[in-house]
Motif scaffolding. Structure first.
Motif, PDB file in Angstrom:
ATOM      1  N   GLU A  56      -8.615   3.116  -0.279  1.00 31.53           N
ATOM      2  CA  GLU A  56      -8.377   2.456   1.010  1.00 31.53           C
ATOM      3  C   GLU A  56      -7.701   1.109   0.760  1.00 31.53           C
ATOM      4  O   GLU A  56      -8.105   0.374  -0.136  1.00 31.53           O
ATOM      5  N   THR A  57      -6.700   0.798   1.561  1.00 31.09           N
ATOM      6  CA  THR A  57      -5.924  -0.419   1.361  1.00 31.09           C
ATOM      7  C   THR A  57      -5.991  -1.332   2.574  1.00 31.09           C
ATOM      8  O   THR A  57      -6.233  -0.889   3.708  1.00 31.09           O
ATOM      9  N   ASN A  58      -5.746  -2.612   2.310  1.00 30.81           N
ATOM     10  CA  ASN A  58      -5.684  -3.599   3.379  1.00 30.81           C
ATOM     11  C   ASN A  58      -4.696  -4.675   2.939  1.00 30.81           C
ATOM     12  O   ASN A  58      -4.604  -4.980   1.733  1.00 30.81           O
ATOM     13  N   TYR A  59      -3.964  -5.222   3.912  1.00 32.61           N
ATOM     14  CA  TYR A  59      -2.912  -6.186   3.596  1.00 32.61           C
ATOM     15  C   TYR A  59      -3.011  -7.422   4.489  1.00 32.61           C
ATOM     16  O   TYR A  59      -3.446  -7.338   5.642  1.00 32.61           O
ATOM     17  N   ALA A  60      -2.547  -8.527   3.964  1.00 32.15           N
ATOM     18  CA  ALA A  60      -2.363  -9.706   4.797  1.00 32.15           C
ATOM     19  C   ALA A  60      -1.251  -9.415   5.801  1.00 32.15           C
ATOM     20  O   ALA A  60      -0.297  -8.694   5.493  1.00 32.15           O
ATOM     21  N   ASP A  61      -1.363  -9.992   6.987  1.00 34.10           N
ATOM     22  CA  ASP A  61      -0.352  -9.739   8.026  1.00 34.10           C
ATOM     23  C   ASP A  61       1.046 -10.136   7.556  1.00 34.10           C
ATOM     24  O   ASP A  61       2.037  -9.500   7.928  1.00 34.10           O
ATOM     25  N   SER A  62       1.128 -11.165   6.738  1.00 32.53           N
ATOM     26  CA  SER A  62       2.424 -11.677   6.308  1.00 32.53           C
ATOM     27  C   SER A  62       3.187 -10.724   5.400  1.00 32.53           C
ATOM     28  O   SER A  62       4.398 -10.878   5.215  1.00 32.53           O
ATOM     29  N   VAL A  63       2.503  -9.730   4.819  1.00 27.13           N
ATOM     30  CA  VAL A  63       3.164  -8.814   3.884  1.00 27.13           C
ATOM     31  C   VAL A  63       3.151  -7.369   4.352  1.00 27.13           C
ATOM     32  O   VAL A  63       3.750  -6.506   3.713  1.00 27.13           O
ATOM     33  N   LYS A  64       2.488  -7.080   5.468  1.00 27.32           N
ATOM     34  CA  LYS A  64       2.413  -5.710   5.970  1.00 27.32           C
ATOM     35  C   LYS A  64       3.811  -5.152   6.204  1.00 27.32           C
ATOM     36  O   LYS A  64       4.668  -5.820   6.787  1.00 27.32           O
ATOM     37  N   GLY A  65       4.018  -3.927   5.754  1.00 23.47           N
ATOM     38  CA  GLY A  65       5.308  -3.277   5.916  1.00 23.47           C
ATOM     39  C   GLY A  65       6.305  -3.607   4.822  1.00 23.47           C
ATOM     40  O   GLY A  65       7.356  -2.979   4.731  1.00 23.47           O
ATOM     41  N   ARG A  66       5.994  -4.606   3.993  1.00 27.15           N
ATOM     42  CA  ARG A  66       6.899  -4.999   2.906  1.00 27.15           C
ATOM     43  C   ARG A  66       6.285  -4.770   1.526  1.00 27.15           C
ATOM     44  O   ARG A  66       7.002  -4.433   0.584  1.00 27.15           O
ATOM     45  N   PHE A  67       4.985  -4.937   1.404  1.00 28.90           N
ATOM     46  CA  PHE A  67       4.291  -4.797   0.121  1.00 28.90           C
ATOM     47  C   PHE A  67       3.431  -3.532   0.140  1.00 28.90           C
ATOM     48  O   PHE A  67       2.871  -3.171   1.179  1.00 28.90           O
ATOM     49  N   THR A  68       3.298  -2.920  -1.042  1.00 20.12           N
ATOM     50  CA  THR A  68       2.451  -1.744  -1.192  1.00 20.12           C
ATOM     51  C   THR A  68       1.605  -1.896  -2.455  1.00 20.12           C
ATOM     52  O   THR A  68       2.153  -2.111  -3.550  1.00 20.12           O
ATOM     53  N   VAL A  69       0.303  -1.748  -2.304  1.00 19.43           N
ATOM     54  CA  VAL A  69      -0.608  -1.838  -3.440  1.00 19.43           C
ATOM     55  C   VAL A  69      -1.016  -0.422  -3.854  1.00 19.43           C
ATOM     56  O   VAL A  69      -1.197   0.459  -3.013  1.00 19.43           O
ATOM     57  N   SER A  70      -1.128  -0.210  -5.166  1.00 26.37           N
ATOM     58  CA  SER A  70      -1.504   1.108  -5.663  1.00 26.37           C
ATOM     59  C   SER A  70      -2.149   0.968  -7.030  1.00 26.37           C
ATOM     60  O   SER A  70      -2.079  -0.099  -7.655  1.00 26.37           O
TER      61      SER A  70
END
Length: 115
Positions: A56-70
């Protein structure tokens, strides 16, 4: 304990991409929650992205749609794919491993976004 070593930082132009890696050693990787954080000059360290042992992943709003964690459980590596980089993404990026009752940090890798 878990030891963490980041790599992949560097200088990139706005709109460019980088992939950060964090190699983990010393403990059972599959049971860890892993995260990326960053610290810009003169600012506090901030959350960027996190991935649980269940994926399960979660992102800061400032990077959503640009960064991907894996993660890659075979190589025990955490990744952060960063696309469409902006000057405000300039910071030292740290990985963090979290397990029951404890956590540890890497030493960081510098990302500079500039033309």
């Amino acid at each position: 304990q878990v030891q963490l070593v980041e790599s992949g930082g560097g200088l990139v132009q706005p709109g460019g991409s980088l992939r950060l890696a964090c190699a983990a050693s010393g403990s059972y990787f599959g049971g860890l929650t892993m995260g990326w954080y960053r610290q810009a000059p003169g600012k506090q360290r901030e959350f960027v992205a996190i991935i649980s042992s269940a994926g399960e992943t979660n992102y800061a709003d400032s990077v959503k749609g640009r960064f991907t964690v894996s993660t890659d459980n075979v190589t025990r590596t955490l990744y952060l794919q960063m696309n469409d980089l902006k000057p405000e993404d300039t910071a030292v990026y740290y990985c963090r491993a979290i397990w029951v009752g404890n956590n540890n940090w890497g030493r960081g890798t510098q990302v500079t976004v500039s033309s």
